[in-house]
Design a protein around this motif. Structure first.
Motif, PDB file in Angstrom:
ATOM      1  N   LEU A 180      -7.778 -27.805  -3.990  1.00 47.06           N
ATOM      2  CA  LEU A 180      -6.631 -27.823  -4.906  1.00 47.06           C
ATOM      3  C   LEU A 180      -5.316 -27.764  -4.141  1.00 47.06           C
ATOM      4  CD1 LEU A 180      -7.973 -25.478  -7.735  1.00 47.06           C
ATOM      5  CD2 LEU A 180      -7.808 -27.971  -7.754  1.00 47.06           C
ATOM      6  N   ALA A 181      -5.313 -27.031  -3.022  1.00 51.53           N
ATOM      7  CA  ALA A 181      -4.105 -26.992  -2.190  1.00 51.53           C
ATOM      8  C   ALA A 181      -3.865 -28.359  -1.544  1.00 51.53           C
ATOM      9  CB  ALA A 181      -4.246 -25.913  -1.114  1.00 51.53           C
ATOM     10  N   ALA A 182      -4.936 -29.009  -1.107  1.00 49.53           N
ATOM     11  CA  ALA A 182      -4.805 -30.353  -0.527  1.00 49.53           C
ATOM     12  C   ALA A 182      -4.265 -31.336  -1.558  1.00 49.53           C
ATOM     13  CB  ALA A 182      -6.155 -30.822   0.006  1.00 49.53           C
ATOM     14  N   LYS A 183      -4.633 -31.114  -2.838  1.00 47.63           N
ATOM     15  CA  LYS A 183      -4.126 -31.987  -3.914  1.00 47.63           C
ATOM     16  C   LYS A 183      -2.607 -31.964  -3.948  1.00 47.63           C
ATOM     17  CE  LYS A 183      -4.830 -30.918  -8.317  1.00 47.63           C
ATOM     18  NZ  LYS A 183      -5.564 -30.749  -9.599  1.00 47.63           N
ATOM     19  N   ARG A 184      -1.999 -30.817  -3.636  1.00 49.36           N
ATOM     20  CA  ARG A 184      -0.528 -30.718  -3.631  1.00 49.36           C
ATOM     21  C   ARG A 184       0.086 -31.581  -2.537  1.00 49.36           C
ATOM     22  NH1 ARG A 184      -3.159 -27.599  -7.276  1.00 49.36           N
ATOM     23  NH2 ARG A 184      -1.732 -26.345  -8.525  1.00 49.36           N
ATOM     24  N   GLN A 185      -0.732 -31.968  -1.557  1.00 49.18           N
ATOM     25  CA  GLN A 185      -0.231 -32.824  -0.466  1.00 49.18           C
ATOM     26  C   GLN A 185      -0.815 -34.226  -0.563  1.00 49.18           C
ATOM     27  OE1 GLN A 185       0.127 -31.049   3.491  1.00 49.18           O
ATOM     28  NE2 GLN A 185      -0.544 -29.075   2.647  1.00 49.18           N
ATOM     29  N   GLY A 186      -1.367 -34.575  -1.727  1.00 45.63           N
ATOM     30  CA  GLY A 186      -1.907 -35.914  -1.928  1.00 45.63           C
ATOM     31  C   GLY A 186      -3.194 -36.185  -1.183  1.00 45.63           C
ATOM     32  N   ALA A 187      -3.911 -35.114  -0.796  1.00 44.80           N
ATOM     33  CA  ALA A 187      -5.118 -35.303   0.013  1.00 44.80           C
ATOM     34  C   ALA A 187      -6.364 -34.753  -0.687  1.00 44.80           C
ATOM     35  CB  ALA A 187      -4.942 -34.634   1.372  1.00 44.80           C
TER      36      ALA A 187
END
Length: 260
Positions: free
Chosen positions: A153-160
């Motif tokens: 979910l944290a990676a989602k904040r960086q488009g990953a």
């Protein structure tokens, strides 16, 4: 070989053959799409599918379940998602009457999820005009599951999110802070920002919402799936997903999810 040994080997062989048949025959039986209406949420129905991992409290990993704070957070999450079930399931997806939304609930360390998640991802790419998937993290299998879910979910904040999701699903390693740091470097993600986001209130709330949805739909483990207004517990074949998608298109899933 004497007669007694031969008899013993034949007996063991028969037992193994019987066990194999019991494991195999159910998968060869034709699947039937039988749906049971749910009392709540109104308008949804359930199809009971195949194998499931877990069977734990969906709020596990979200804090001390005995604390007043954790109890209040559970209640708040249930209230949030109950006020807009479809928005909580499919919010942010681009849907149409013919493009059916699916909400996938999975755990990175559930073996059935690894199989089903890959198949759903392939399906959403191959049938991008027909289905679209919302991915819900539902970490039920311990600390590593919870850590991996927060990292994705944290990676989602960086488009990953997709890259992280795929690597975590394929990895034989347990998620640890050291592993996630190396993975961030490999994928070009800002590791410091990732760690900060993992502990953010927004990600905590996202996990609480998914756990609350699991409670609303009485999921007993992962994988779990909602297709339009059809709830599925357990692993399900591509053929059956196709049948449910077609049924949702024919009947109009929007009669329930009018707000999406």
């Amino acid at each position: 070989m004497d007669t007694k040994k031969r008899s013993t080997l034949l007996t063991i062989g028969a037992i193994l053959a019987g066990y194999t048949a019991l494991r195999t025959v159910p998968s060869l039986l034709p699947e039937r799409l039988e749906l049971v209406p749910l009392d709540t949420p109104i308008g949804f129905r359930k199809y009971v599918a195949g194998e499931t991992s877990g069977g734990f409290d969906p709020f596990v990993g979200l804090g001390n379940v005995d604390s007043a704070e954790a109890t209040a957070r559970k209640a708040a999450a249930l209230k949030r998602v109950s006020e807009d079930i479809c928005g909580a399931l499919y919010g942010g997806l681009e849907t149409t009457a013919s493009k059916i939304p699916m909400a996938s609930f999975s755990d990175y360390y559930c073996p059935f999820c690894r199989v089903q998640t890959k198949r759903l991802a392939d399906m959403s790419q191959e049938m991008d005009d027909e289905v679209v998937v919302a991915w819900h993290e539902l970490p039920l299998l311990g600390d590593s599951s919870n850590l991996a879910a927060k990292a994705a979910l944290a990676a989602k904040r960086q488009g990953a999110y997709v890259a992280f999701h795929e690597r975590l699903m394929k990895s034989p390693f347990q998620a640890t802070p050291e592993y996630l740091r190396r993975l961030s470097d490999d994928l070009g993600v800002d590791g410091t920002q990732l760690v900060a986001d993992m502990e953010s209130a927004e990600i905590a709330q996202e996990l609480e919402n998914s756990a609350a949805l699991a409670r609303v739909f009485a999921f007993v483990g992962t994988p779990a799936l909602v297709i339009g207004r059809t709830v599925v517990q357990g692993q399900i074949s591509d053929k059956m997903i196709g049948q449910i998608v077609e049924l949702e298109r024919e009947e109009g899933w929007g009669v329930v999810c009018v707000s999406v």
